[in-house]
Structures are given as C-alpha cells and as structure tokens.
Design a protein around this motif. Sequence first.
Motif, mmCIF file in Angstrom:
data_model
loop_
_atom_site.group_PDB
_atom_site.id
_atom_site.type_symbol
_atom_site.label_atom_id
_atom_site.label_comp_id
_atom_site.label_asym_id
_atom_site.label_seq_id
_atom_site.Cartn_x
_atom_site.Cartn_y
_atom_site.Cartn_z
ATOM 1 N N GLY A 1 -30.549 9.309 2.942
ATOM 2 C CA GLY A 1 -30.537 9.216 1.491
ATOM 3 C C GLY A 1 -31.870 9.376 0.802
ATOM 4 O O GLY A 1 -31.947 9.288 -0.427
ATOM 5 N N PHE A 2 -32.934 9.597 1.565
ATOM 6 C CA PHE A 2 -34.241 9.802 0.944
ATOM 7 C C PHE A 2 -34.394 11.278 0.559
ATOM 8 O O PHE A 2 -34.220 12.155 1.410
ATOM 9 C CB PHE A 2 -35.370 9.415 1.915
ATOM 10 C CG PHE A 2 -35.457 7.944 2.190
ATOM 11 C CD1 PHE A 2 -36.211 7.114 1.375
ATOM 12 C CD2 PHE A 2 -34.769 7.392 3.268
ATOM 13 C CE1 PHE A 2 -36.294 5.756 1.635
ATOM 14 C CE2 PHE A 2 -34.844 6.033 3.531
ATOM 15 C CZ PHE A 2 -35.606 5.209 2.711
ATOM 16 N N PRO A 3 -34.724 11.588 -0.683
ATOM 17 C CA PRO A 3 -34.870 12.989 -1.097
ATOM 18 C C PRO A 3 -36.201 13.577 -0.626
ATOM 19 O O PRO A 3 -37.097 13.880 -1.420
ATOM 20 C CB PRO A 3 -34.794 12.906 -2.621
ATOM 21 C CG PRO A 3 -35.329 11.548 -2.951
ATOM 22 C CD PRO A 3 -34.909 10.648 -1.818
ATOM 23 N N MET A 4 -36.332 13.723 0.683
ATOM 24 C CA MET A 4 -37.582 14.205 1.268
ATOM 25 C C MET A 4 -37.629 15.734 1.270
ATOM 26 O O MET A 4 -36.607 16.390 1.463
ATOM 27 C CB MET A 4 -37.707 13.713 2.714
ATOM 28 C CG MET A 4 -37.625 12.209 2.891
ATOM 29 S SD MET A 4 -39.107 11.379 2.293
ATOM 30 C CE MET A 4 -40.279 11.856 3.561
ATOM 31 N N PRO A 5 -38.806 16.313 1.088
ATOM 32 C CA PRO A 5 -38.940 17.764 1.233
ATOM 33 C C PRO A 5 -38.953 18.135 2.716
ATOM 34 O O PRO A 5 -39.133 17.272 3.574
ATOM 35 C CB PRO A 5 -40.304 18.045 0.593
ATOM 36 C CG PRO A 5 -41.091 16.792 0.858
ATOM 37 C CD PRO A 5 -40.091 15.663 0.740
ATOM 38 N N CYS A 6 -38.744 19.406 3.020
ATOM 39 C CA CYS A 6 -38.891 19.886 4.404
ATOM 40 C C CYS A 6 -40.377 19.938 4.726
ATOM 41 O O CYS A 6 -41.145 20.617 4.042
ATOM 42 C CB CYS A 6 -38.271 21.279 4.552
ATOM 43 S SG CYS A 6 -38.606 22.053 6.158
ATOM 44 N N THR A 7 -40.807 19.201 5.735
ATOM 45 C CA THR A 7 -42.217 19.223 6.135
ATOM 46 C C THR A 7 -42.352 19.910 7.486
ATOM 47 O O THR A 7 -41.461 19.837 8.328
ATOM 48 C CB THR A 7 -42.792 17.796 6.220
ATOM 49 O OG1 THR A 7 -42.094 17.068 7.252
ATOM 50 C CG2 THR A 7 -42.650 17.064 4.899
ATOM 51 N N LEU A 8 -43.485 20.592 7.675
ATOM 52 C CA LEU A 8 -43.706 21.348 8.906
ATOM 53 C C LEU A 8 -44.793 20.749 9.791
ATOM 54 O O LEU A 8 -44.776 20.930 11.007
ATOM 55 C CB LEU A 8 -44.088 22.798 8.574
ATOM 56 C CG LEU A 8 -43.068 23.618 7.778
ATOM 57 C CD1 LEU A 8 -43.610 25.021 7.533
ATOM 58 C CD2 LEU A 8 -41.736 23.684 8.511
ATOM 59 N N THR A 9 -45.732 20.043 9.187
ATOM 60 C CA THR A 9 -46.870 19.514 9.929
ATOM 61 C C THR A 9 -46.967 18.005 9.749
ATOM 62 O O THR A 9 -46.367 17.427 8.821
ATOM 63 C CB THR A 9 -48.186 20.147 9.448
ATOM 64 O OG1 THR A 9 -48.424 19.754 8.084
ATOM 65 C CG2 THR A 9 -48.131 21.668 9.524
ATOM 66 N N GLU B 1 -29.790 22.316 10.623
ATOM 67 C CA GLU B 1 -28.461 22.225 11.224
ATOM 68 C C GLU B 1 -28.069 23.505 11.947
ATOM 69 O O GLU B 1 -27.466 23.455 13.033
ATOM 70 C CB GLU B 1 -27.428 21.870 10.145
ATOM 71 C CG GLU B 1 -27.604 20.455 9.620
ATOM 72 C CD GLU B 1 -26.542 20.053 8.614
ATOM 73 O OE1 GLU B 1 -25.535 20.790 8.489
ATOM 74 O OE2 GLU B 1 -26.713 19.013 7.959
ATOM 75 N N LEU B 2 -28.422 24.653 11.381
ATOM 76 C CA LEU B 2 -28.120 25.923 12.044
ATOM 77 C C LEU B 2 -28.892 26.049 13.353
ATOM 78 O O LEU B 2 -28.346 26.471 14.376
ATOM 79 C CB LEU B 2 -28.452 27.095 11.121
ATOM 80 C CG LEU B 2 -28.219 28.499 11.696
ATOM 81 C CD1 LEU B 2 -26.767 28.695 12.111
ATOM 82 C CD2 LEU B 2 -28.640 29.568 10.677
ATOM 83 N N GLN C 1 -33.740 12.418 5.194
ATOM 84 C CA GLN C 1 -32.840 13.013 4.200
ATOM 85 C C GLN C 1 -31.410 12.535 4.437
ATOM 86 O O GLN C 1 -30.673 12.231 3.493
ATOM 87 C CB GLN C 1 -32.903 14.541 4.273
ATOM 88 C CG GLN C 1 -34.190 15.156 3.737
ATOM 89 C CD GLN C 1 -34.334 16.614 4.117
ATOM 90 O OE1 GLN C 1 -33.475 17.192 4.788
ATOM 91 N NE2 GLN C 1 -35.427 17.235 3.707
ATOM 92 N N GLY C 2 -31.033 12.473 5.725
ATOM 93 C CA GLY C 2 -29.686 12.022 6.076
ATOM 94 C C GLY C 2 -29.446 10.559 5.726
ATOM 95 O O GLY C 2 -28.288 10.127 5.606
#
Length: 288
Positions: A261-269, A238-239, A258-259
């Motif tokens: 409602g799924f508790p997803m981790p932050c993924t990069l790849t 968001e920032l 995530q928005g």
Amino acid sequence: MTENGFINAQDVVFAYEPEEGREPHNVLDGVTISIRRGEFVALLGHNGSGKSTMAKMFNAMLLPTGGKVFVDGMDTVDEAVLYEIRQRVGLVLQNPDNQLVASVVEEDVAFGPENLGIPPEEIRVRVDEALKAVGMYDFRLNAPYKLSGGQKQRIAIAGIIAMQPDCIVLDEPTAMLDPRGRSEVLETIHRLNEEKGITIVLITHYMDEAVQAGRVIVMDGGHVLMEGDPREVFSQVELLKKHQLDVPQATELTYRLQGMGFPMPCTLTTEECVEALAAYLPPVQAAP
C-alpha cells in the motif's frame, strides 16, 4: 528495429545439432535485434533463453540457420568478410582461462594482433595501449596464472582491445568473479564505452549490472521478451517474475512495499531506494 544499427539481427533462427533420438529445437526462433554504434546494451535471460547463442551470432562464431545478421552492413554468412567482421566485433567469454594462451601477459595480449598480421612495431603500441586501458600495464611481464580472476578477465579484454574492435561482446564476464573482480571488470568496460566509444554488449545474470546499461534487452525461449531503458524494463516486475527472471534488489524492495500500500516509485539502485524510503521516515530531531 533501426535499419542503421551497427549490428542488425533480422528474424534470426538457430538450432544446434540434436542429440540422437531427439527432435531439432530452435534455440533462437525469429529474433530481431538492433544495436547502434557506441551503445551499451545489457542482454538478459535465464539459462536456455538463447542469449549466449545470440552473442556468438554477433561475431559470426555461429551462423543463423534462418534470417540474417549484419555487422556494419556485412552479412555474417559471407565468408569473404568473416575476417572483417571479427576485427570489428570481439568476444570475451565467461572463463578467462579459456582465452589466455601465453605464459606472459603482454605476449597473450599480442596474440590476436599477431594473427591479424599487424607489423611488430604496431603490435607493441597496441599491446601497451590495451594494457593501460584496462589498468594492467604494470603486470605486463607477469604470468597470467598468478593473477586474480578479475585481473585475468581484464587481460582477456585487453587482448580483444588490441585488435581494435568497434564492439566488444562479453558473455557473462563476471560470473566466476568475486565482488572485487566484478567491480574491476565493470569499471573497465564502462570506461571503454564512455572514453573510447566502443560498443558494448554485456550478457549478464546480475540485474544490478544491467541497471548500469543504456538499454536492456530481455530474451526468453529464443525470443525477445522486451527491451527498453533499464527503468522501463525493470518496472515490469510481474512480467519478469512470470518468466522466472529477477529484478534488482532495490526494485524488489520497493515493489513489495507497493504491494503493502505504499505509493513507492520504481527504484533501480540502493541510492534511489534510500531516497524513496526517506520520504516515509520522520525528520531527525536536532539534539537539545
């Protein structure tokens, strides 16, 4: 800021000469950055953020109008050490055609060492080693204009390597390249960092390239907005969006989930994203 950084920028201010009738404007406004020897740092920011101006500070192509920049302890405004600074920090520009000066590849790579007054025998060794380092030795007798964009950029990098710098700053080196050319250049600079210990500062607007760096520095409006490892930085979606900056595609997808409602981790790849999504898919049933 770490005081023992190889490159230390301290409260750097810089303003270009204003156009007639316009007020001076600070492109850099109190920037403090430290880059350690051997690091791979990605420098990000939208157009006008000051990142390219900052890159030119690192090898004294530009000098601060306020604050200080030190390279290996040397003050960039000290003309007596300008030669030393430019030997230590090489700059690769966005368009390789702007850095290719000879009609034969090996002559182009030899141009920098010749200007440093290196003996011919040593130049021969440096040119061969630099071309091998970027995987372009077999093209040493070719004409640069006949090469692809990615090959040209690798030749430009070889020309910097032949000057044996401790650090290479690359200002959006893949911006004009197709995916294959981008891959060639990225593989080259990662190998130089990992195998030769060359410090890399990569300025890019491709977030998927920044993910591969050890540390990410984000600039906005002539300031450092944030810095940290890629996961720290890109988890602040968001920032980043608030400052008109993108995130990697994998990060964007899991952020949207995530928005929902799924508790997803932050993924990069892509690989991380697939693994995270797989946790929500039903197991594959074996065929009877």
